[in-house]
Design an enzyme around this catalytic site. Structure first.
Site, PDB file in Angstrom:
ATOM      1  N   GLY A  45     -32.811 -13.342  23.478  1.00  0.00           N
ATOM      2  CA  GLY A  45     -31.626 -12.907  22.717  1.00  0.00           C
ATOM      3  C   GLY A  45     -30.761 -11.996  23.561  1.00  0.00           C
ATOM      4  O   GLY A  45     -30.060 -11.127  23.041  1.00  0.00           O
ATOM      5  N   SER A  47     -28.063 -12.280  24.981  1.00  0.00           N
ATOM      6  CA  SER A  47     -26.602 -12.299  24.820  1.00  0.00           C
ATOM      7  C   SER A  47     -26.180 -11.434  23.633  1.00  0.00           C
ATOM      8  O   SER A  47     -24.997 -11.337  23.327  1.00  0.00           O
ATOM      9  CB  SER A  47     -26.146 -13.746  24.574  1.00  0.00           C
ATOM     10  OG  SER A  47     -26.854 -14.273  23.459  1.00  0.00           O
ATOM     11  N   ASP A  49     -26.476  -8.085  20.546  1.00  0.00           N
ATOM     12  CA  ASP A  49     -26.097  -6.681  20.365  1.00  0.00           C
ATOM     13  C   ASP A  49     -27.186  -5.701  20.817  1.00  0.00           C
ATOM     14  O   ASP A  49     -26.914  -4.743  21.540  1.00  0.00           O
ATOM     15  CB  ASP A  49     -25.791  -6.484  18.865  1.00  0.00           C
ATOM     16  CG  ASP A  49     -25.480  -5.050  18.525  1.00  0.00           C
ATOM     17  OD1 ASP A  49     -24.416  -4.582  18.951  1.00  0.00           O
ATOM     18  OD2 ASP A  49     -26.306  -4.402  17.847  1.00  0.00           O
ATOM     19  N   ARG A  79     -29.547 -18.804  24.411  1.00  0.00           N
ATOM     20  CA  ARG A  79     -28.925 -20.133  24.461  1.00  0.00           C
ATOM     21  C   ARG A  79     -27.585 -20.125  25.192  1.00  0.00           C
ATOM     22  O   ARG A  79     -27.196 -21.096  25.812  1.00  0.00           O
ATOM     23  CB  ARG A  79     -28.680 -20.655  23.041  1.00  0.00           C
ATOM     24  CG  ARG A  79     -29.935 -20.873  22.240  1.00  0.00           C
ATOM     25  CD  ARG A  79     -29.599 -21.214  20.811  1.00  0.00           C
ATOM     26  NE  ARG A  79     -28.693 -20.211  20.225  1.00  0.00           N
ATOM     27  CZ  ARG A  79     -28.256 -20.242  18.977  1.00  0.00           C
ATOM     28  NH1 ARG A  79     -28.615 -21.223  18.170  1.00  0.00           N
ATOM     29  NH2 ARG A  79     -27.464 -19.301  18.510  1.00  0.00           N
ATOM     30  N   LYS A 183     -38.287  -4.632  14.150  1.00  0.00           N
ATOM     31  CA  LYS A 183     -38.240  -4.819  12.705  1.00  0.00           C
ATOM     32  C   LYS A 183     -37.083  -5.760  12.375  1.00  0.00           C
ATOM     33  O   LYS A 183     -36.140  -5.829  13.167  1.00  0.00           O
ATOM     34  CB  LYS A 183     -38.073  -3.477  11.997  1.00  0.00           C
ATOM     35  CG  LYS A 183     -36.663  -2.882  12.143  1.00  0.00           C
ATOM     36  CD  LYS A 183     -36.323  -1.892  11.084  1.00  0.00           C
ATOM     37  CE  LYS A 183     -34.845  -1.809  10.926  1.00  0.00           C
ATOM     38  NZ  LYS A 183     -34.233  -0.806  10.189  1.00  0.00           N
ATOM     39  N   ASP A 212     -40.976   0.739  16.079  1.00  0.00           N
ATOM     40  CA  ASP A 212     -40.248   1.485  15.068  1.00  0.00           C
ATOM     41  C   ASP A 212     -39.605   2.622  15.858  1.00  0.00           C
ATOM     42  O   ASP A 212     -40.267   3.614  16.182  1.00  0.00           O
ATOM     43  CB  ASP A 212     -41.196   2.040  14.002  1.00  0.00           C
ATOM     44  CG  ASP A 212     -40.425   2.630  12.832  1.00  0.00           C
ATOM     45  OD1 ASP A 212     -39.393   3.288  13.084  1.00  0.00           O
ATOM     46  OD2 ASP A 212     -40.836   2.435  11.685  1.00  0.00           O
ATOM     47  N   HIS A 213     -38.330   2.473  16.171  1.00  0.00           N
ATOM     48  CA  HIS A 213     -37.759   3.425  17.125  1.00  0.00           C
ATOM     49  C   HIS A 213     -37.712   4.848  16.563  1.00  0.00           C
ATOM     50  O   HIS A 213     -37.646   5.798  17.331  1.00  0.00           O
ATOM     51  CB  HIS A 213     -36.387   2.953  17.623  1.00  0.00           C
ATOM     52  CG  HIS A 213     -35.310   3.016  16.596  1.00  0.00           C
ATOM     53  ND1 HIS A 213     -35.108   2.024  15.676  1.00  0.00           N
ATOM     54  CD2 HIS A 213     -34.382   3.967  16.327  1.00  0.00           C
ATOM     55  CE1 HIS A 213     -34.104   2.363  14.899  1.00  0.00           C
ATOM     56  NE2 HIS A 213     -33.643   3.519  15.265  1.00  0.00           N
ATOM     57  N   LYS A 217     -38.677   8.933  18.516  1.00  0.00           N
ATOM     58  CA  LYS A 217     -37.770  10.076  18.620  1.00  0.00           C
ATOM     59  C   LYS A 217     -38.603  11.319  18.901  1.00  0.00           C
ATOM     60  O   LYS A 217     -39.652  11.522  18.278  1.00  0.00           O
ATOM     61  CB  LYS A 217     -36.979  10.262  17.313  1.00  0.00           C
ATOM     62  CG  LYS A 217     -35.917   9.184  17.080  1.00  0.00           C
ATOM     63  CD  LYS A 217     -35.249   9.398  15.727  1.00  0.00           C
ATOM     64  CE  LYS A 217     -34.366   8.244  15.340  1.00  0.00           C
ATOM     65  NZ  LYS A 217     -33.069   8.209  15.968  1.00  0.00           N
ATOM     66  N   ASP A 270     -34.826  -2.555   4.449  1.00  0.00           N
ATOM     67  CA  ASP A 270     -34.280  -2.138   5.738  1.00  0.00           C
ATOM     68  C   ASP A 270     -34.841  -0.798   6.204  1.00  0.00           C
ATOM     69  O   ASP A 270     -35.075  -0.607   7.392  1.00  0.00           O
ATOM     70  CB  ASP A 270     -32.748  -2.045   5.626  1.00  0.00           C
ATOM     71  CG  ASP A 270     -32.104  -1.760   6.976  1.00  0.00           C
ATOM     72  OD1 ASP A 270     -32.503  -2.411   7.956  1.00  0.00           O
ATOM     73  OD2 ASP A 270     -31.206  -0.900   7.049  1.00  0.00           O
ATOM     74  N   HIS A 275     -39.255   2.852   8.574  1.00  0.00           N
ATOM     75  CA  HIS A 275     -39.027   4.234   9.006  1.00  0.00           C
ATOM     76  C   HIS A 275     -39.492   5.266   7.966  1.00  0.00           C
ATOM     77  O   HIS A 275     -40.159   6.242   8.314  1.00  0.00           O
ATOM     78  CB  HIS A 275     -37.537   4.466   9.266  1.00  0.00           C
ATOM     79  CG  HIS A 275     -36.909   3.438  10.145  1.00  0.00           C
ATOM     80  ND1 HIS A 275     -37.508   2.979  11.299  1.00  0.00           N
ATOM     81  CD2 HIS A 275     -35.735   2.762  10.051  1.00  0.00           C
ATOM     82  CE1 HIS A 275     -36.727   2.073  11.865  1.00  0.00           C
ATOM     83  NE2 HIS A 275     -35.654   1.926  11.127  1.00  0.00           N
TER      84      HIS A 275
END
Ligand code: NDP
Length: 525
Positions: A45, A47, A49, A79, A183, A212-213, A217, A270, A275
């Site tokens: 992936g 390409s 965000d 792709r 996630k 799980d970013h 932290k 979400d 989190h």
């Protein structure tokens, strides 16, 4: 940190090296105790965000701070038709957008970036990727260690894991192979288990790193040190002294470009399954006997298992859901959720939730945990608030004639990275009166070394083989088991629309939240 020791083996080495990296006294040139294993990092992936905004900037910063192995290379795979040079230009542009680029060092980093076109469901594509990896790694002396990072839509996770397995890329005969999964880990218990089974066809649990970013932290990692490296907090950390706990993660941003996903997910999937539950477990868990990945994750699992089953027959007595309407954020007009691109005009996806949860064990019996998260709220704020009980008896009652506020310990995660203890003192002057004061510790205070951002820490730990900050599958299954009945009840409820309270963008959510938690809005400034 050295006092904690490790669990032995790779975990222990990883921990020692990870701890050394965080040593503020260390100059940038000796961030790591020893060299990291050479490895190739494959990003599926590439390409998209996440790659441009988080992964490549994280790798670049690690590179600049000597946080990558001497021999490493990155292969972006997707792709989109692109060559190596085009990929490098795209990443350079993305890096320039987010941070200052060191022009002198960019070429050194850029020559390690490669791109491979790939169809996620074609075996030929994986065979070609394997061949290219073999060639590049031989040419650049990288050896057989591989990280496979899934920065693709979740519906492709299983396909790619199986593809890697069939191409022999998940095997560990010639070096380690690790799979990094973002996630969401499924959208309910059944899909999470199905995903796990698909991954397990190719990878063993020790090879899987579920990010799980939040856990990576600094201020979140610090919770366990605050609790267990100090003797003064732990005796108070229980139902005898704590009145309630608030865990909040609020944003001013709206749904942005993620409407397609968010419409199906909503705030509970979400934010809460991952989190919010992780933060709750750090506050509620018992001390493990040693600081090792599995021991810590065992204790977290016990917390998830101790969650009191949600009273679904009275679900809205313990849960407030909301959706942002039109409003103003920092003085600028903000559209309603339903007016956002790709959102249905009659959408019932919640963008705000306040939930009251209980942990049924000896330590926490009867103490409510309020979990709050929402979009388009008044401020971006992630923090954990330990609200202590009031004094049992006020001997100043007659003199002061005023209520004595209870102590509060606030652990700021973002944007404030601090710890604040609120307590009462005498106001200077002849008359006896009280004032609430705050003792503040700013997390960055006295630290001059490089600070790792969450993705940098997560990627580094993956290369080190340290699972401490990653989800284990049993935790995922337990948190979905807790949330599934709530989601089912809310999503099938006859009064679903009436129970979704619209709040103006830029507020602290619907007023109904104040009925469940009077201390809300904003969990005290
Ligand atoms: P994107 O939507 O940007 O997708 C990444 C790439 O996947 C695209 O560039 C595209 O590449 C490919 N892709 C997209 N849709 C499809 C499709 N339907 N079929 C096949 N390929 C497709 O995702 P993000 O980069 O935002 O996120 C990646 C993963 O990380 C997601 O699972 C997301 O939930 C998760 N995540 C993202 C965060 C973020 O900040 N972006 C934060 C936390 C998690 P190509 O067409 O070239 O193959």
């Amino acid at each position: 940190m050295s006092d904690f020791g490790g669990q032995g083996g790779a975990g222990e080495a990883a921990l020692t090296r990870g701890a050394a990296l965080l040593n503020g006294d260390a100059p940038a040139s000796c961030l790591l105790d020893g060299p990291l294993d050479p490895c190739a990092i494959v990003i599926f992936g590439a390409s998209g965000d996440l790659t441009a905004r988080k992964l490549i900037p994280a790798l670049y910063n690690l590179f600049i701070n000597q946080g990558l192995p001497e021999a490493f290379l990155v292969v972006g795979a997707a792709r989109t038709a692109m060559g190596d040079e085009q990929f490098r230009d795209k990443m350079r542009e993305a890096l320039g957008r987010h941070q200052n680029l060191d022009e002198a060092r960019w070429p050194e980093f850029a020559r390690r970036l490669h791109y491979q076109e790939l169809d996620y469901d074609q075996d030929d594509s994986y065979a070609a990727l394997a061949q290219r990896l073999e060639y590049l790694c031989r040419e650049q002396g990288v050896g057989g260690n591989r990280v496979f990072n899934l920065a693709i839509p979740p519906q492709l996770y299983a396909t790619v894991a199986r593809g890697l397995g069939r191409a022999g890329l998940a095997g560990e005969e010639r070096g380690w192979a690790r799979l990094v999964v973002e996630k969401p880990f499924g959208h309910d218990l059944a899909s999470a288990e199905e995903l796990d089974r698909a991954i397990a066809e190719a990878f063993q649990e020790h090879q899987v790193f579920r990010i799980d970013h939040y856990l990576a932290k600094e201020t979140v990692q610090n919770v366990l040190l605050l609790r267990f490296a100090n003797a003064i907090f732990e005796p108070l950390w229980n139902r005898n002294y704590v009145d309630h706990v608030i865990i909040m993660a609020t944003e001013t941003l709206g749904v942005e470009h993620r409407a397609g996903y968010y419409e199906k997910a909503g705030v509970l999937r979400d934010m809460f399954q991952n989190h919010m539950m992780q933060l709750l477990s750090l506050i509620a868990m018992e001390p493990p006997s040693r600081y090792g990945a599995d021991r810590v994750r065992d204790e977290k699992t016990k917390v998830f298992r101790s969650l009191r089953p949600f009273p679904v027959d009275h679900v809205y007595d313990h849960l407030v859901l909301g959706q942002y309407g039109e409003g103003r954020i920092k003085g600028k007009p903000a559209p309603a959720y339903r007016a956002e691109p790709e959102v249905a005009g009659d959408s019932l996806s919640p963008t705000f939730a306040l939930m009251r949860a209980f942990v049924d064990n000896w330590r926490w019996q009867g103490v409510p945990f309020y979990l709050v998260s929402g979009k388009r709220l008044q401020a971006k704020r992630t923090r954990m608030v330990i609200q202590f009980k009031e004094v049992p008896h006020s001997l100043f009652r007659e003199t002061l004639g005023e209520h004595i506020s209870a102590n509060r310990l606030t652990l700021g995660v973002h944007p404030e990275e601090d710890i604040t203890l609120t307590f009462q003192t005498k106001n200077p002057g002849a008359r006896l009166c009280l004032r609430s004061v705050k003792m503040l510790f700013d997390y960055k205070q006295g630290h001059e070394g490089p600070l790792l951002d969450a993705y940098e820490k997560a990627l580094l730990d993956c290369m080190l083989g340290d699972h401490m900050l990653f989800w284990r599958q049993d935790g995922i299954a337990l948190t979905w088991s807790y949330l599934d009945p709530i989601l089912r009840r809310c999503e099938s409820c006859d009064q679903r629309a009436g129970r979704l309270h619209v709040y103006p963008a830029g507020s602290w959510g619907p007023p109904e939240a104040g009925r469940l938690l009077p201390a809300w809005p904003g969990a005290a400034q």
